[in-house]
Scaffold this active site. Structure first.
Site, PDB file in Angstrom:
ATOM      1  N   TYR A   1     -14.263   2.230  11.857  1.00  0.00           N
ATOM      2  CA  TYR A   1     -12.814   2.236  11.613  1.00  0.00           C
ATOM      3  C   TYR A   1     -12.090   2.882  12.803  1.00  0.00           C
ATOM      4  CZ  TYR A   1      -8.478   4.114   9.461  1.00  0.00           C
ATOM      5  OH  TYR A   1      -7.184   4.475   9.176  1.00  0.00           O
TER       6      TYR A   1
ATOM      7  N   GLY B   1      -1.835  11.005  10.480  1.00  0.00           N
ATOM      8  CA  GLY B   1      -2.894  11.909  10.060  1.00  0.00           C
ATOM      9  C   GLY B   1      -2.995  11.775   8.539  1.00  0.00           C
TER      10      GLY B   1
ATOM     11  N   GLY C   1       0.832  -1.205   0.000  1.00  0.00           N
ATOM     12  CA  GLY C   1       0.000   0.000   0.000  1.00  0.00           C
ATOM     13  C   GLY C   1       0.866   1.254   0.000  1.00  0.00           C
TER      14      GLY C   1
ATOM     15  N   GLN D   1     -16.237   7.703   9.690  1.00  0.00           N
ATOM     16  CA  GLN D   1     -15.386   6.521   9.862  1.00  0.00           C
ATOM     17  C   GLN D   1     -15.473   6.009  11.308  1.00  0.00           C
ATOM     18  OE1 GLN D   1     -11.472   7.766   8.538  1.00  0.00           O
ATOM     19  NE2 GLN D   1     -12.068   7.704   6.393  1.00  0.00           N
TER      20      GLN D   1
HETATM   21  N1  LIG Z   1      -3.381   7.386   4.205  1.00  0.00           N
HETATM   22  C1  LIG Z   1      -3.848   8.042   5.268  1.00  0.00           C
HETATM   23  O1  LIG Z   1      -4.170   9.232   5.189  1.00  0.00           O
HETATM   24  C2  LIG Z   1      -3.980   7.322   6.593  1.00  0.00           C
HETATM   25  C3  LIG Z   1      -4.359   8.060   7.720  1.00  0.00           C
HETATM   26  C4  LIG Z   1      -4.469   7.401   8.948  1.00  0.00           C
HETATM   27  C5  LIG Z   1      -4.208   6.049   9.029  1.00  0.00           C
HETATM   28  N2  LIG Z   1      -3.845   5.351   7.925  1.00  0.00           N
HETATM   29  C6  LIG Z   1      -3.568   3.932   8.067  1.00  0.00           C
HETATM   30  O2  LIG Z   1      -2.318   3.636   7.489  1.00  0.00           O
HETATM   31  C7  LIG Z   1      -2.327   2.310   6.964  1.00  0.00           C
HETATM   32  C8  LIG Z   1      -1.898   2.343   5.505  1.00  0.00           C
HETATM   33  O3  LIG Z   1      -2.729   3.206   4.793  1.00  0.00           O
HETATM   34  P1  LIG Z   1      -2.521   3.529   3.244  1.00  0.00           P
HETATM   35  O4  LIG Z   1      -3.053   4.879   3.029  1.00  0.00           O
HETATM   36  O5  LIG Z   1      -1.139   3.201   2.859  1.00  0.00           O
HETATM   37  O6  LIG Z   1      -3.587   2.511   2.621  1.00  0.00           O
HETATM   38  P2  LIG Z   1      -3.472   1.503   1.408  1.00  0.00           P
HETATM   39  O7  LIG Z   1      -4.852   1.091   1.057  1.00  0.00           O
HETATM   40  O8  LIG Z   1      -2.618   2.094   0.324  1.00  0.00           O
HETATM   41  O9  LIG Z   1      -2.695   0.275   2.079  1.00  0.00           O
HETATM   42  C9  LIG Z   1      -3.336  -0.710   2.828  1.00  0.00           C
HETATM   43  C10 LIG Z   1      -2.834  -2.062   2.355  1.00  0.00           C
HETATM   44  O10 LIG Z   1      -3.497  -3.088   3.097  1.00  0.00           O
HETATM   45  C11 LIG Z   1      -3.729  -4.157   2.206  1.00  0.00           C
HETATM   46  N3  LIG Z   1      -4.825  -5.003   2.674  1.00  0.00           N
HETATM   47  C12 LIG Z   1      -6.128  -4.674   2.831  1.00  0.00           C
HETATM   48  N4  LIG Z   1      -6.829  -5.751   3.206  1.00  0.00           N
HETATM   49  C13 LIG Z   1      -5.954  -6.782   3.297  1.00  0.00           C
HETATM   50  C14 LIG Z   1      -6.077  -8.159   3.644  1.00  0.00           C
HETATM   51  N5  LIG Z   1      -7.256  -8.702   3.950  1.00  0.00           N
HETATM   52  N6  LIG Z   1      -4.970  -8.936   3.625  1.00  0.00           N
HETATM   53  C15 LIG Z   1      -3.769  -8.413   3.283  1.00  0.00           C
HETATM   54  N7  LIG Z   1      -3.589  -7.114   2.941  1.00  0.00           N
HETATM   55  C16 LIG Z   1      -4.672  -6.322   2.946  1.00  0.00           C
HETATM   56  C17 LIG Z   1      -4.098  -3.477   0.888  1.00  0.00           C
HETATM   57  O11 LIG Z   1      -3.952  -4.364  -0.226  1.00  0.00           O
HETATM   58  C18 LIG Z   1      -3.130  -2.309   0.858  1.00  0.00           C
HETATM   59  O12 LIG Z   1      -1.943  -2.611   0.155  1.00  0.00           O
HETATM   60  C19 LIG Z   1      -3.735   1.769   7.167  1.00  0.00           C
HETATM   61  O13 LIG Z   1      -3.760   0.986   8.329  1.00  0.00           O
HETATM   62  C20 LIG Z   1      -4.560   3.031   7.337  1.00  0.00           C
HETATM   63  O14 LIG Z   1      -5.701   2.783   8.097  1.00  0.00           O
HETATM   64  C21 LIG Z   1      -3.724   5.959   6.700  1.00  0.00           C
END
Ligand SMILES: NC(=O)c1ccc[n+]([C@@H]2O[C@H](COP(=O)([O-])OP(=O)(O)OC[C@H]3O[C@@H](n4cnc5c(N)ncnc54)[C@H](O)[C@@H]3O)[C@@H](O)[C@H]2O)c1
Length: 245
Positions: free
Chosen positions: A149, A180, A13, A146
């Site tokens: 979540y 964030g 991700g 959310q």
């Molecule tokens: N991007 C933001 O602004 C933000 C803010 C706060 C928290 N987060 C947290 O940071 C983390 C990463 O976020 P991101 O923006 O890189 O999201 P993203 O969607 O790019 O990455 C999440 C990854 O999890 C994988 N995934 C989902 N379900 C799965 C499963 N069942 N088995 C295996 N892999 C699985 C997806 O394929 C993806 O590659 C997450 O936990 C998200 O909640 C992100």
């Protein structure tokens, strides 16, 4: 120096890939797992032989036990475990159904249990290890749209504190990074489609920008490093000052 092994879940991700790049740059070997097989193999092609791709569905407990066994048998003891996996949509709580809640809880919380348990058992045998869970500032201050979540990520933080207490005697630290708004593909998509909303979010951030994925990777690699040896049970917000708690 022996290359330490780190298991990264959610590796392909936006934030996960940045964590893997940073770890490989810093001299770690990385086993990366993710549901997205194609993105994972692309990352493998980029990062070379210090990155081992293990595609899997993290909501499958048996598959996670096998993954940990295979990783340790093939590549040595896991020094660090970083859980980046997460997912949510945006909707009002009163309109949601139980299937949606279960999906959110499974991807953000249950999947973490499935991987943390077999990893912890291995780390406890060696009396050493580092765990870093990616939570969210949504867990600390709430996010409209959310709710479930935010609850799941609150559970991730509470779990990290209890595991930190249970495992300190085994030389294992457990900490959380709470991002964030971070410039991942979803955020870039919003910037294109809803620039006014994004502008409003950025105005509320004291440092006046969204995080780069590398900002999150820097905090995560700190918790894995020797410098963080005396820190456990903590949650660090990486959000440009959006939340100060
Ligand atoms: N991007 C933001 O602004 C933000 C803010 C706060 C928290 N987060 C947290 O940071 C983390 C990463 O976020 P991101 O923006 O890189 O999201 P993203 O969607 O790019 O990455 C999440 C990854 O999890 C994988 N995934 C989902 N379900 C799965 C499963 N069942 N088995 C295996 N892999 C699985 C997806 O394929 C993806 O590659 C997450 O936990 C998200 O909640 C992100």
């Amino acid at each position: 120096m022996e290359e330490k092994l780190v298991l990264v879940a959610g590796a392909s991700g936006g934030i996960g890939a940045s964590v893997c790049r940073r770890l490989v740059e810093d001299g770690y070997r990385v086993v990366g797992t993710d549901l997205n097989e194609e993105a994972l193999s692309g990352l493998g092609a980029e990062l070379g032989e210090r990155f081992i791709a293990k595609p899997a569905d993290q909501t499958d407990m048996a598959a996670m036990e096998t993954l940990v066994e295979e990783a340790e048998a093939g590549h040595g003891g896991i020094h660090g475990f970083v859980n980046v996996t997460g997912w949510t949509a945006a909707s009002r709580f009163e309109t949601e159904n139980v299937e949606y809640w279960q999906k959110v809880m499974n991807i953000n919380f249950m999947s973490l249990l499935y991987l943390a348990q077999p990893v912890l058992r291995k780390m406890a045998e060696r009396k050493a290890g580092r765990m870093v869970f990616v939570a969210s500032d949504a867990a600390r201050v709430g996010t409209a749209g959310q709710a479930v979540y935010s609850g799941a990520k609150g559970a991730v933080i509470a779990l990290s504190k209890s595991l930190a207490r249970e495992n300190a005697r085994n030389g294992i630290t457990v900490n959380c990074v709470a991002p964030g708004p971070t410039k991942t593909p979803l955020f870039e998509h919003e910037m294109e489609n809803n620039p006014q909303m994004v502008e409003k979010i950025i105005k509320g951030i004291p440092l006046r920008r969204a995080a780069e994925p590398s900002d999150q990777a820097a905090a995560i690699t700190f918790f894995l490093s020797d410098e963080a040896a005396y820190i456990t049970g903590q949650t660090l917000s990486v959000s440009g000052g959006l939340t100060m708690i």
